[in-house]
Design an enzyme around this catalytic site. Structure first.
Site, PDB file in Angstrom:
ATOM      1  N   ILE A 103      51.834  37.129  13.768  1.00 40.90           N
ATOM      2  CA  ILE A 103      51.225  37.995  15.161  1.00 40.90           C
ATOM      3  C   ILE A 103      52.011  38.052  16.089  1.00 40.90           C
ATOM      4  O   ILE A 103      52.337  36.343  16.812  1.00 40.90           O
ATOM      5  CB  ILE A 103      50.080  37.077  15.158  1.00 40.90           C
ATOM      6  CG1 ILE A 103      49.187  37.854  16.435  1.00 40.90           C
ATOM      7  CG2 ILE A 103      49.787  35.406  15.296  1.00 40.90           C
ATOM      8  CD1 ILE A 103      47.641  37.790  16.561  1.00 40.90           C
ATOM      9  N   SER A 104      52.877  38.606  16.532  1.00 39.32           N
ATOM     10  CA  SER A 104      53.543  38.904  17.720  1.00 39.32           C
ATOM     11  C   SER A 104      52.949  38.486  18.620  1.00 39.32           C
ATOM     12  O   SER A 104      51.792  38.350  19.209  1.00 39.32           O
ATOM     13  CB  SER A 104      53.826  40.583  18.294  1.00 39.32           C
ATOM     14  OG  SER A 104      53.854  41.104  16.984  1.00 39.32           O
TER      15      SER A 104
END
Ligand SMILES: C[S@@+](CC[C@H](N)C(=O)[O-])C[C@H]1O[C@@H](n2cnc3c(N)ncnc32)[C@H](O)[C@@H]1O
Length: 292
Positions: A103-104
């Site tokens: 998840i950035s």
């Protein structure tokens, strides 16, 4: 203050308000960030992206350390690793290997979407669904029915689809390789990639509406990616420039290195300031130019 998702989200938003690469004047993005619970998309077990003294990536387990897990979810600069070696490594303890999904970080997601600047009702194609968090922010802005997202890993796609649906954002999640785009939904007003490319796939530009915007992380000779923002002509060509240094995982089909000369990079680009770079792509390929 109690350690709640809502409280941490508000604090993270305040930090992104102050950051030179945060929301800036993007009120819709600030509002979307507060409306979408990031913790809803983060798996219960994720790896911390920096190696420990033993060279391994520590596992953060929500069940064992719920507060540390939640705090990590809302650190503005922290991506959390959700897959190593295309899923060959089980999230059961510290690990090593190639990061293949994450998840950035909140900051990077905000930067990506600020440059994409989708408008309500725009039709959007996202390549690289991952957890579905960025997808949810897009759906919040343009409407779930206007977003198509493509994820090459079927298990990640199924999980993201379920998470999105549980939040009332039933986005179309396509399982498969996003490098050819998704022609049945074209043309798109906005296309965003959350995996980096060495060469912008021609199909993405062919599927971009006239005047549409493509935002993608591009591999560079500088040792990091650059986010490029291109405007399409609706006939498969696009021009634009580099807008921010970033680091992303590579699109699966583009993992193998290629000489930069064969990807349209001139020798003088290596010593140039990235902010001067201009990028154009058309039927003859990709070209990077050092501008003024
Ligand atoms: C950095 S992660 C995406 C993060 C996502 N935006 C989020 O918020 O969770 C990149 C994703 O791109 C996916 N990916 C890599 N190559 C792909 C391809 N050719 N087509 C579709 N998805 C791809 C990976 O499986 C991974 O889930």
């Amino acid at each position: 203050m109690a350690l709640t998702g809502e409280g941490l989200r508000a604090r993270c938003a305040r930090e992104l308000d102050r950051s030179p690469r945060g929301f800036l004047r993007s009120a819709w993005l600030h509002e979307a960030f507060l409306a979408v619970p990031r913790e809803h998309f983060v798996p219960d077990r994720v790896w911390w992206p920096a190696p420990g003294p033993d060279g391994r990536y520590a596992l953060l387990d929500r069940a064992e350390r719920p507060r540390a897990w939640l705090k990590a979810v809302y650190l503005p600069g922290a991506a959390l690793i959700t897959q190593i070696d295309d899923g060959a490594v089980a999230p059961t303890g510290p690990a090593t290997g190639r990061f293949t999904s994450s998840i950035s970080s909140p900051g990077v997601v905000v930067e990506l979407l600020r440059h994409l600047a989708p408008e309500p009702g725009d039709k959007v194609l996202e390549i690289g669904t991952g957890t579905g968090y960025t997808t949810a922010l897009l759906a919040h802005r343009v409407g779930a029915a206007r977003v198509v997202t493509v994820e090459i890993d079927p298990r990640l796609a199924t999980r993201a689809e379920g998470r999105l649906r549980a939040l009332g954002r039933a986005v179309r999640v396509v399982r498969g390789d996003g490098e050819p785009g998704h022609a049945p939904g074209a043309p798109y007003d906005r296309i965003v990639a959350t995996a980096s490319v060495r060469r912008v796939p021609p199909a993405w530009l062919a599927q971009l509406a006239p005047g549409g915007t493509l935002v993608a992380p591009l591999d560079t000779p500088y040792g990091h990616d650059l986010l490029v923002r291109l405007t399409g002509d609706g006939r498969g060509a696009a021009t634009g420039r580099a807008v921010a240094p970033v680091e992303f995982m590579r699109l699966r089909g583009q993992r193998a290195p290629r000489p930069y000369g064969s990807l349209g990079w001139p020798p003088e680009a290596e010593a140039a300031d990235w902010e001067t770079l201009r990028v154009s792509v058309d039927g003859d390929g990709q070209r990077v130019r050092v501008g003024d």
